[in-house]
Write a protein that holds these residues in place. Structure first.
Motif, PDB file in Angstrom:
ATOM      1  N   LEU A  73     -26.147   7.452  36.778  1.00  0.00           N
ATOM      2  CA  LEU A  73     -26.729   7.663  38.098  1.00  0.00           C
ATOM      3  C   LEU A  73     -27.597   8.920  38.123  1.00  0.00           C
ATOM      4  N   ALA A  74     -27.175   9.961  37.429  1.00  0.00           N
ATOM      5  CA  ALA A  74     -27.950  11.210  37.382  1.00  0.00           C
ATOM      6  C   ALA A  74     -29.339  10.964  36.783  1.00  0.00           C
ATOM      7  N   ASP A  75     -29.423  10.103  35.777  1.00  0.00           N
ATOM      8  CA  ASP A  75     -30.718   9.760  35.174  1.00  0.00           C
ATOM      9  C   ASP A  75     -31.565   8.928  36.138  1.00  0.00           C
ATOM     10  N   PHE A  76     -30.927   7.970  36.809  1.00  0.00           N
ATOM     11  CA  PHE A  76     -31.624   7.137  37.788  1.00  0.00           C
ATOM     12  C   PHE A  76     -32.220   8.015  38.882  1.00  0.00           C
ATOM     13  N   ALA A  77     -31.442   8.963  39.386  1.00  0.00           N
ATOM     14  CA  ALA A  77     -31.917   9.866  40.442  1.00  0.00           C
ATOM     15  C   ALA A  77     -33.125  10.672  39.966  1.00  0.00           C
ATOM     16  N   LYS A  78     -33.063  11.145  38.736  1.00  0.00           N
ATOM     17  CA  LYS A  78     -34.182  11.918  38.174  1.00  0.00           C
ATOM     18  C   LYS A  78     -35.431  11.044  38.063  1.00  0.00           C
ATOM     19  N   GLU A  79     -35.272   9.814  37.583  1.00  0.00           N
ATOM     20  CA  GLU A  79     -36.406   8.880  37.444  1.00  0.00           C
ATOM     21  C   GLU A  79     -37.082   8.599  38.786  1.00  0.00           C
ATOM     22  N   HIS A  80     -36.315   8.672  39.867  1.00  0.00           N
ATOM     23  CA  HIS A  80     -36.851   8.373  41.194  1.00  0.00           C
ATOM     24  C   HIS A  80     -37.100   9.636  42.023  1.00  0.00           C
ATOM     25  N   ASN A  81     -37.113  10.784  41.344  1.00  0.00           N
ATOM     26  CA  ASN A  81     -37.424  12.076  41.975  1.00  0.00           C
ATOM     27  C   ASN A  81     -36.544  12.372  43.187  1.00  0.00           C
ATOM     28  N   ALA A  82     -35.276  12.009  43.085  1.00  0.00           N
ATOM     29  CA  ALA A  82     -34.342  12.247  44.184  1.00  0.00           C
ATOM     30  C   ALA A  82     -33.796  13.666  44.132  1.00  0.00           C
ATOM     31  N   GLN A  83     -33.665  14.263  45.294  1.00  0.00           N
ATOM     32  CA  GLN A  83     -33.087  15.593  45.392  1.00  0.00           C
ATOM     33  C   GLN A  83     -31.576  15.526  45.585  1.00  0.00           C
ATOM     34  N   ALA A  84     -31.093  14.373  46.093  1.00  0.00           N
ATOM     35  CA  ALA A  84     -29.664  14.289  46.401  1.00  0.00           C
ATOM     36  C   ALA A  84     -29.161  12.859  46.343  1.00  0.00           C
ATOM     37  N   LEU A  85     -27.865  12.754  46.144  1.00  0.00           N
ATOM     38  CA  LEU A  85     -27.138  11.498  46.271  1.00  0.00           C
ATOM     39  C   LEU A  85     -26.448  11.515  47.624  1.00  0.00           C
ATOM     40  N   ILE A  86     -26.367  10.376  48.254  1.00  0.00           N
ATOM     41  CA  ILE A  86     -25.613  10.226  49.493  1.00  0.00           C
ATOM     42  C   ILE A  86     -24.373   9.419  49.158  1.00  0.00           C
ATOM     43  N   ARG A  87     -23.226   9.933  49.539  1.00  0.00           N
ATOM     44  CA  ARG A  87     -21.964   9.228  49.311  1.00  0.00           C
ATOM     45  C   ARG A  87     -21.154   9.256  50.594  1.00  0.00           C
ATOM     46  N   GLY A  88     -20.557   8.134  50.924  1.00  0.00           N
ATOM     47  CA  GLY A  88     -19.707   8.062  52.096  1.00  0.00           C
ATOM     48  C   GLY A  88     -18.264   8.336  51.724  1.00  0.00           C
ATOM     49  N   ILE A  89     -17.559   8.998  52.619  1.00  0.00           N
ATOM     50  CA  ILE A  89     -16.127   9.241  52.394  1.00  0.00           C
ATOM     51  C   ILE A  89     -15.352   8.777  53.626  1.00  0.00           C
ATOM     52  N   ARG A  90     -14.236   8.098  53.352  1.00  0.00           N
ATOM     53  CA  ARG A  90     -13.400   7.581  54.432  1.00  0.00           C
ATOM     54  C   ARG A  90     -12.151   8.429  54.654  1.00  0.00           C
ATOM     55  N   LYS A 106     -23.849  16.725  38.774  1.00  0.00           N
ATOM     56  CA  LYS A 106     -24.496  18.047  38.749  1.00  0.00           C
ATOM     57  C   LYS A 106     -24.592  18.579  37.322  1.00  0.00           C
ATOM     58  N   ALA A 107     -23.555  18.327  36.506  1.00  0.00           N
ATOM     59  CA  ALA A 107     -23.589  18.754  35.103  1.00  0.00           C
ATOM     60  C   ALA A 107     -24.664  17.992  34.321  1.00  0.00           C
ATOM     61  N   LEU A 108     -24.868  16.730  34.690  1.00  0.00           N
ATOM     62  CA  LEU A 108     -25.862  15.895  34.006  1.00  0.00           C
ATOM     63  C   LEU A 108     -27.285  16.131  34.496  1.00  0.00           C
ATOM     64  N   ASN A 109     -27.417  16.546  35.761  1.00  0.00           N
ATOM     65  CA  ASN A 109     -28.727  16.772  36.366  1.00  0.00           C
ATOM     66  C   ASN A 109     -28.569  17.953  37.323  1.00  0.00           C
ATOM     67  N   THR A 110     -28.866  19.161  36.841  1.00  0.00           N
ATOM     68  CA  THR A 110     -28.602  20.379  37.614  1.00  0.00           C
ATOM     69  C   THR A 110     -29.422  20.475  38.898  1.00  0.00           C
ATOM     70  N   ALA A 111     -30.498  19.704  39.011  1.00  0.00           N
ATOM     71  CA  ALA A 111     -31.325  19.725  40.220  1.00  0.00           C
ATOM     72  C   ALA A 111     -30.790  18.789  41.306  1.00  0.00           C
ATOM     73  N   LEU A 112     -29.775  18.001  40.981  1.00  0.00           N
ATOM     74  CA  LEU A 112     -29.270  16.968  41.886  1.00  0.00           C
ATOM     75  C   LEU A 112     -28.096  17.469  42.721  1.00  0.00           C
ATOM     76  N   GLU A 113     -28.212  17.324  44.031  1.00  0.00           N
ATOM     77  CA  GLU A 113     -27.122  17.655  44.944  1.00  0.00           C
ATOM     78  C   GLU A 113     -26.436  16.371  45.388  1.00  0.00           C
ATOM     79  N   THR A 114     -25.232  16.492  45.901  1.00  0.00           N
ATOM     80  CA  THR A 114     -24.516  15.355  46.482  1.00  0.00           C
ATOM     81  C   THR A 114     -24.176  15.697  47.923  1.00  0.00           C
ATOM     82  N   ILE A 115     -24.530  14.797  48.824  1.00  0.00           N
ATOM     83  CA  ILE A 115     -24.220  14.960  50.242  1.00  0.00           C
ATOM     84  C   ILE A 115     -23.138  13.941  50.584  1.00  0.00           C
ATOM     85  N   LEU A 116     -21.990  14.445  51.034  1.00  0.00           N
ATOM     86  CA  LEU A 116     -20.886  13.575  51.425  1.00  0.00           C
ATOM     87  C   LEU A 116     -20.926  13.368  52.935  1.00  0.00           C
ATOM     88  N   LEU A 117     -21.123  12.123  53.340  1.00  0.00           N
ATOM     89  CA  LEU A 117     -21.156  11.792  54.765  1.00  0.00           C
ATOM     90  C   LEU A 117     -19.831  11.157  55.170  1.00  0.00           C
TER      91      LEU A 117
END
Length: 158
Positions: A73-90, A106-117
C-alpha cells in the motif's frame, strides 16, 4: 491536502465505507479508493465487480477514483502522489491494528501519513460480513449497503 488513499477489499462496499469516503472527500481534493487484490482472502465478488460497485456507489462524489491494487500500500500511495491514507476505526481493537499498520506504512514511505477516522455511530456497526449475513437471511439491506449492492447480491444468488 491534495490526495488521500482509502484502501480496502470492499466485498461488498457498505454504507459505512461510503460515509468514510464522503468524509475523506471533504478533506482532500482527490480520494483514490484502492481496491485490494487479496489472494489470501476468498471474496464473494471478483475485483472487477467490487470496483464496479464502488464506481456506482460513489458516482455522486467529486474527486473520487476507484483503482485496483496489489502489492504494498505504501508503494501504491507513492505512485499516486498521496499524502495520506484514510482508515476507519470502529473501536479500540481497530485502533490498535490500524496504529501498527500506520507505523509499517510510515517505515516504508516516510512521506505518508495515516488519518484514522472514527466510524459514524449510524454506520459503525456495519461490515461487509454483516451485509452478506443480513442478505443471506432475507433482511432489509437499505440501512447497510447502497442499492447497487443489493442488486448485485440478488444476481449472485449465494
Amino acid at each position: 491536502m491534495k490526495t488521500v488513499v482509502f484502501p480496502g477489499s470492499f466485498d461488498p462496499v457498505t454504507l459505512g465505507h461510503i460515509d468514510l469516503i464522503s468524509r475523506a472527500s471533504k478533506l482532500a481534493e482527490r480520494v483514490v479508493i484502492a481496491v485490494a487484490v487479496n489472494t489470501s482472502k476468498k471474496t464473494l465478488f471478483n475485483l472487477d465487480e467490487r470496483c464496479d460497485l464502488l464506481f456506482q456507489a460513489t458516482a455522486h462524489l467529486n474527486g473520487v477514483e476507484v483503482i485496483p491494487f496489489s502489492g504494498l500500500l505504501a508503494d501504491f500511495a507513492k505512485e499516486h502522489n498521496a499524502q495520506a491514507l484514510i482508515r476507519g476505526i470502529r473501536g479500540t481493537t481497530d485502533a490498535d491494528y490500524e496504529l501498527q499498520l500506520a507505523q509499517v506504512n510510515k517505515a516504508l514511505n516516510t512521506a505518508l501519513e495515516t488519518i484514522l477516522l472514527p466510524a459514524n455511530a449510524a454506520t459503525g456497526f456495519i461490515s461487509s460480513t454483516v451485509v452478506k449475513e443480513v442478505f443471506k437471511h432475507h433482511g432489509d439491506l437499505d440501512s447497510f449497503a447502497p442499492a447497487c449492492v443489493k442488486e448485485a447480491l440478488l444476481n449472485k444468488r449465494f
